[in-house]
Design a protein around this motif. Structure first.
Motif, PDB file in Angstrom:
ATOM      1  N   TYR A  57      53.823  -2.411  -2.464  1.00 62.21           N
ATOM      2  CA  TYR A  57      54.139  -1.610  -3.642  1.00 62.21           C
ATOM      3  C   TYR A  57      55.462  -0.881  -3.447  1.00 62.21           C
ATOM      4  CZ  TYR A  57      52.381   2.258  -0.775  1.00 62.21           C
ATOM      5  OH  TYR A  57      52.194   3.161   0.239  1.00 62.21           O
ATOM      6  N   TYR A  61      54.752   3.606  -6.925  1.00 56.02           N
ATOM      7  CA  TYR A  61      53.972   2.674  -7.751  1.00 56.02           C
ATOM      8  C   TYR A  61      52.805   2.046  -6.988  1.00 56.02           C
ATOM      9  CZ  TYR A  61      57.688   3.530 -10.984  1.00 56.02           C
ATOM     10  OH  TYR A  61      58.560   4.177 -11.824  1.00 56.02           O
ATOM     11  N   LYS A  62      52.220   2.844  -6.121  1.00 55.34           N
ATOM     12  CA  LYS A  62      51.022   2.408  -5.420  1.00 55.34           C
ATOM     13  C   LYS A  62      49.838   2.407  -6.378  1.00 55.34           C
ATOM     14  CE  LYS A  62      48.190   3.448  -1.331  1.00 55.34           C
ATOM     15  NZ  LYS A  62      47.956   4.401  -0.206  1.00 55.34           N
ATOM     16  N   PRO A  63      49.013   1.361  -6.361  1.00 53.13           N
ATOM     17  CA  PRO A  63      47.849   1.339  -7.247  1.00 53.13           C
ATOM     18  C   PRO A  63      46.826   2.398  -6.841  1.00 53.13           C
ATOM     19  CG  PRO A  63      47.750  -0.481  -5.687  1.00 53.13           C
ATOM     20  CD  PRO A  63      49.109   0.148  -5.532  1.00 53.13           C
ATOM     21  N   PHE A 128      53.392  -4.746  -6.514  1.00 54.77           N
ATOM     22  CA  PHE A 128      53.401  -3.749  -7.577  1.00 54.77           C
ATOM     23  C   PHE A 128      54.826  -3.234  -7.766  1.00 54.77           C
ATOM     24  CE2 PHE A 128      49.124  -4.097  -6.160  1.00 54.77           C
ATOM     25  CZ  PHE A 128      48.327  -3.824  -7.257  1.00 54.77           C
ATOM     26  N   ILE A 154      51.955  -7.289 -10.335  1.00 60.17           N
ATOM     27  CA  ILE A 154      51.504  -6.323 -11.331  1.00 60.17           C
ATOM     28  C   ILE A 154      52.703  -5.450 -11.698  1.00 60.17           C
ATOM     29  CG2 ILE A 154      49.857  -4.496 -11.880  1.00 60.17           C
ATOM     30  CD1 ILE A 154      48.551  -7.211 -11.169  1.00 60.17           C
ATOM     31  N   GLU A 156      53.511  -2.465 -12.479  1.00 56.16           N
ATOM     32  CA  GLU A 156      52.841  -1.170 -12.409  1.00 56.16           C
ATOM     33  C   GLU A 156      53.501  -0.113 -13.288  1.00 56.16           C
ATOM     34  OE1 GLU A 156      50.039   1.756 -10.971  1.00 56.16           O
ATOM     35  OE2 GLU A 156      50.018  -0.430 -11.035  1.00 56.16           O
ATOM     36  N   LYS A 157      54.824  -0.150 -13.387  1.00 58.62           N
ATOM     37  CA  LYS A 157      55.497   0.845 -14.234  1.00 58.62           C
ATOM     38  C   LYS A 157      55.022   0.728 -15.677  1.00 58.62           C
ATOM     39  CE  LYS A 157      59.971   2.881 -15.355  1.00 58.62           C
ATOM     40  NZ  LYS A 157      59.656   3.131 -16.777  1.00 58.62           N
ATOM     41  N   LEU A 159      52.125  -0.214 -16.660  1.00 59.80           N
ATOM     42  CA  LEU A 159      50.781   0.360 -16.727  1.00 59.80           C
ATOM     43  C   LEU A 159      50.845   1.882 -16.705  1.00 59.80           C
ATOM     44  CD1 LEU A 159      48.739  -2.007 -14.370  1.00 59.80           C
ATOM     45  CD2 LEU A 159      49.282  -2.265 -16.802  1.00 59.80           C
ATOM     46  N   GLN A 160      51.682   2.433 -15.824  1.00 60.34           N
ATOM     47  CA  GLN A 160      51.802   3.890 -15.750  1.00 60.34           C
ATOM     48  C   GLN A 160      52.371   4.474 -17.033  1.00 60.34           C
ATOM     49  OE1 GLN A 160      53.734   5.348 -12.219  1.00 60.34           O
ATOM     50  NE2 GLN A 160      52.467   4.139 -10.824  1.00 60.34           N
ATOM     51  N   GLU A 175      44.698  -0.736 -14.524  1.00 58.08           N
ATOM     52  CA  GLU A 175      44.950  -1.451 -13.275  1.00 58.08           C
ATOM     53  C   GLU A 175      43.808  -2.413 -12.955  1.00 58.08           C
ATOM     54  OE1 GLU A 175      47.543   1.712 -10.615  1.00 58.08           O
ATOM     55  OE2 GLU A 175      45.363   1.868 -10.655  1.00 58.08           O
TER      56      GLU A 175
END
Length: 252
Positions: A57, A61-63, A128, A154, A156-157, A159-160, A175
């Protein structure tokens, strides 16, 4: 005689180095196959008895732990791995790119992947990212992709940026759906490595399930999923048809 012995030593070293390089190439080649091609190996205990899940990640941006716990639960539920599941985490610097193509993603994996399938342990890789997919178009958004037989990305950004606010779902829910959906693809769903036992493929959307309540419905890897997880809406799981496909391909 001394020169002859030295020659043998050098020859042995060169041969050993060559074997190591060939072995490394074979190991890496295993992880450069089509999505779904290793479904049986991941699901069954015929060849591999354990799984190592590598989480790479970018900084910030760690899940979430909850999403990782849900991924582990999915693996335990459907994969026959009597020697267990191991998670490893590696943080890498954020690149700050405006978007990432699949070519970018593959290059990052080449630079950062540390876990490879070896002996009786099968390794899978999640990346991620700190930016969106280059395939986004207007309101149409790609939030996750499986791109090799053991590799998934993924965004991730994305999603956040679309969670946690008013009228938005909780981050761990987003997630979980996206991560588990992409893992479902490397398990061969739908009809892409795990043969369908009953017809349920949504051919118009590729390797996806035709049941809109199933985890493998096409919307789960797009921005369309955002509005489906608001409030008390449950996290979707695999439907009976998808589960049957996995069981017929060596899964639980």
């Amino acid at each position: 005689m001394r020169h002859f012995n030295l020659f043998l030593l050098v020859a042995a070293f060169v041969a050993f180095s060559g074997c190591k390089k060939d072995s490394k190439r074979r190991i890496e080649k295993f992880h450069r196959q089509e999505v779904g091609s290793s479904a049986h190996d991941i699901l069954s205990d015929k060849k591999y008895q354990s799984i190592t899940v590598e989480i790479v990640y970018m900084t910030g941006y760690k899940p979430t732990d909850a999403a990782m716990n849900n991924l582990q639960a999915m693996i335990n539920q459907y994969c026959n791995k009597p020697d267990g599941i191991t998670f490893t985490y590696h943080e890498i610097a954020a690149q700050g790119k405006t978007s990432y193509s699949i070519s970018d993603v593959r290059a990052i994996e080449d630079d950062t992947r540390q876990e490879f399938t070896y002996k009786k342990d099968l390794a899978v890789y999640f990346l991620f990212l700190d930016g969106p997919s280059s395939e986004n178009q207007g309101s149409s958004m790609v939030v996750g992709q499986a791109y090799y037989n053991t590799s998934m990305v993924i965004y991730e950004k994305s999603l956040q940026d679309n969670s946690g606010g008013f009228g938005e779902p909780e981050l761990y829910k987003l997630e979980t759906v996206v991560i588990n959906h992409e893992f479902g693809h490397i398990l061969g769903l739908v009809n892409n490595g795990s043969t369908m036992y009953h017809a349920h493929q949504d051919s118009a959307h590729g390797a996806h399930c035709d049941n809109q309540d199933c985890l493998m419905y096409w919307e789960a890897e797009t921005g369309s999923i955002f509005s489906n997880l608001i409030g008390n809406a449950p996290i979707p799981g695999l439907d009976a048809n998808c589960i049957k496909d996995l069981q017929e391909n060596g899964g639980k």
